[in-house]
Design a protein around this motif. Structure first.
Motif, PDB file in Angstrom:
ATOM      1  N   HIS A   1       6.096   5.589 -10.030  1.00  0.00           N
ATOM      2  CA  HIS A   1       5.938   3.986 -10.346  1.00  0.00           C
ATOM      3  C   HIS A   1       7.099   3.770  -9.172  1.00  0.00           C
ATOM      4  O   HIS A   1       8.117   3.858  -9.330  1.00  0.00           O
ATOM      5  CB  HIS A   1       6.497   3.918 -11.620  1.00  0.00           C
ATOM      6  CG  HIS A   1       6.593   2.540 -12.121  1.00  0.00           C
ATOM      7  ND1 HIS A   1       5.176   1.780 -12.176  1.00  0.00           N
ATOM      8  CD2 HIS A   1       7.382   1.494 -12.305  1.00  0.00           C
ATOM      9  CE1 HIS A   1       5.712   0.368 -12.433  1.00  0.00           C
ATOM     10  NE2 HIS A   1       6.971   0.530 -12.581  1.00  0.00           N
ATOM     11  N   PHE A   2       6.445   2.895  -8.340  1.00  0.00           N
ATOM     12  CA  PHE A   2       7.223   1.965  -7.565  1.00  0.00           C
ATOM     13  C   PHE A   2       7.788   0.547  -7.854  1.00  0.00           C
ATOM     14  O   PHE A   2       6.771  -0.200  -8.350  1.00  0.00           O
ATOM     15  CB  PHE A   2       6.526   2.015  -6.030  1.00  0.00           C
ATOM     16  CG  PHE A   2       6.365   3.452  -5.471  1.00  0.00           C
ATOM     17  CD1 PHE A   2       7.270   4.190  -4.906  1.00  0.00           C
ATOM     18  CD2 PHE A   2       5.118   3.873  -5.467  1.00  0.00           C
ATOM     19  CE1 PHE A   2       6.952   5.373  -4.436  1.00  0.00           C
ATOM     20  CE2 PHE A   2       4.691   5.304  -5.217  1.00  0.00           C
ATOM     21  CZ  PHE A   2       5.657   5.902  -4.532  1.00  0.00           C
TER      22      PHE A   2
ATOM     23  N   ASP B   1       0.950  -0.959  -0.040  1.00  0.00           N
ATOM     24  CA  ASP B   1      -0.134   0.041  -0.023  1.00  0.00           C
ATOM     25  C   ASP B   1       0.818   1.263   0.129  1.00  0.00           C
ATOM     26  O   ASP B   1       1.499   1.690   1.016  1.00  0.00           O
ATOM     27  CB  ASP B   1      -0.716   0.138   1.263  1.00  0.00           C
ATOM     28  CG  ASP B   1      -1.853   0.927   1.096  1.00  0.00           C
ATOM     29  OD1 ASP B   1      -2.107   1.838  -0.015  1.00  0.00           O
ATOM     30  OD2 ASP B   1      -2.263   1.551   2.380  1.00  0.00           O
ATOM     31  N   THR B   2       0.700   1.935  -1.065  1.00  0.00           N
ATOM     32  CA  THR B   2       1.775   3.067  -1.330  1.00  0.00           C
ATOM     33  C   THR B   2       1.113   4.327  -1.200  1.00  0.00           C
ATOM     34  O   THR B   2       1.619   5.437  -1.370  1.00  0.00           O
ATOM     35  CB  THR B   2       2.424   3.073  -2.872  1.00  0.00           C
ATOM     36  OG1 THR B   2       1.502   2.961  -3.737  1.00  0.00           O
ATOM     37  CG2 THR B   2       3.331   1.746  -2.917  1.00  0.00           C
ATOM     38  N   THR B   3      -0.064   4.240  -0.582  1.00  0.00           N
ATOM     39  CA  THR B   3      -0.700   5.624  -0.496  1.00  0.00           C
ATOM     40  C   THR B   3      -0.137   6.783   0.708  1.00  0.00           C
ATOM     41  O   THR B   3      -0.002   7.738   0.289  1.00  0.00           O
ATOM     42  CB  THR B   3      -1.984   5.424   0.349  1.00  0.00           C
ATOM     43  OG1 THR B   3      -2.122   4.805   1.383  1.00  0.00           O
ATOM     44  CG2 THR B   3      -3.265   4.821  -0.846  1.00  0.00           C
ATOM     45  N   GLU B   4       0.286   6.289   1.592  1.00  0.00           N
ATOM     46  CA  GLU B   4       1.141   7.168   2.558  1.00  0.00           C
ATOM     47  C   GLU B   4       2.657   7.526   1.885  1.00  0.00           C
ATOM     48  O   GLU B   4       2.629   8.787   2.085  1.00  0.00           O
ATOM     49  CB  GLU B   4       1.729   6.336   3.933  1.00  0.00           C
ATOM     50  CG  GLU B   4       2.423   7.023   4.710  1.00  0.00           C
ATOM     51  CD  GLU B   4       1.645   8.433   5.568  1.00  0.00           C
ATOM     52  OE1 GLU B   4       2.094   9.314   5.718  1.00  0.00           O
ATOM     53  OE2 GLU B   4       0.310   8.346   5.479  1.00  0.00           O
ATOM     54  N   ILE B   5       3.265   6.776   1.045  1.00  0.00           N
ATOM     55  CA  ILE B   5       4.352   7.232   0.356  1.00  0.00           C
ATOM     56  C   ILE B   5       4.176   8.096  -0.562  1.00  0.00           C
ATOM     57  O   ILE B   5       4.683   9.285  -0.872  1.00  0.00           O
ATOM     58  CB  ILE B   5       5.322   6.152  -0.053  1.00  0.00           C
ATOM     59  CG1 ILE B   5       5.367   4.985   1.162  1.00  0.00           C
ATOM     60  CG2 ILE B   5       6.418   6.736  -0.910  1.00  0.00           C
ATOM     61  CD1 ILE B   5       5.989   3.665   0.345  1.00  0.00           C
TER      62      ILE B   5
END
Length: 124
Positions: free
Chosen positions: A88-89, A58-62
């Motif tokens: 893009h992670f 979950d990359t929402t915080e990042i």
């Protein structure tokens, strides 16, 4: 003079008794007939690695932190962004896979041999 001659005689006798310097004569190798065809090295197939799964975090915080950094940077520099750049992670496995694919595509075996030779010559 007689003493020097006796010393020389004793020295030669000692060297003879010890075997003296051993000289071994090795015959030169004779020419062996070879075929006119040059030996060929069979091509080796480079194993193609399997692509790793995509990142599933979950990359929402990042993404929120990254948006804040972009906003702070724009304020500090006094410049507005021209357009939004999508994030893009990738995981470390994906990064390794992508780098390996790029290396296989761009880095030729001849370049690899040349680099190995250079490093060997440097004794690195």
């Amino acid at each position: 003079m007689r003493r020097q001659l006796t010393g020389l005689l004793l020295l030669s006798w000692l060297l003879t008794a010890c075997g003296g310097p051993a000289v071994v004569y090795v015959p030169l190798p004779t020419a062996v007939p070879t075929s006119t065809a040059a030996p060929t090295i069979p091509p080796t197939a480079t194993p193609v690695p399997v692509a790793p799964p995509t990142i599933s975090l979950d990359t929402t915080e990042i993404k929120r932190q990254l948006a804040q950094v972009e906003k702070d940077t724009a304020n500090m520099r006094g410049l507005k962004p021209k357009l939004d750049v999508p994030e893009h992670f990738v995981s470390s496995a994906e990064l390794k896979y992508n780098m390996m694919q790029e290396t296989i595509k761009v880095y030729t075996p001849e370049q690899a041999r040349r680099d190995v030779t250079r490093l060997w010559l440097l004794m690195f």
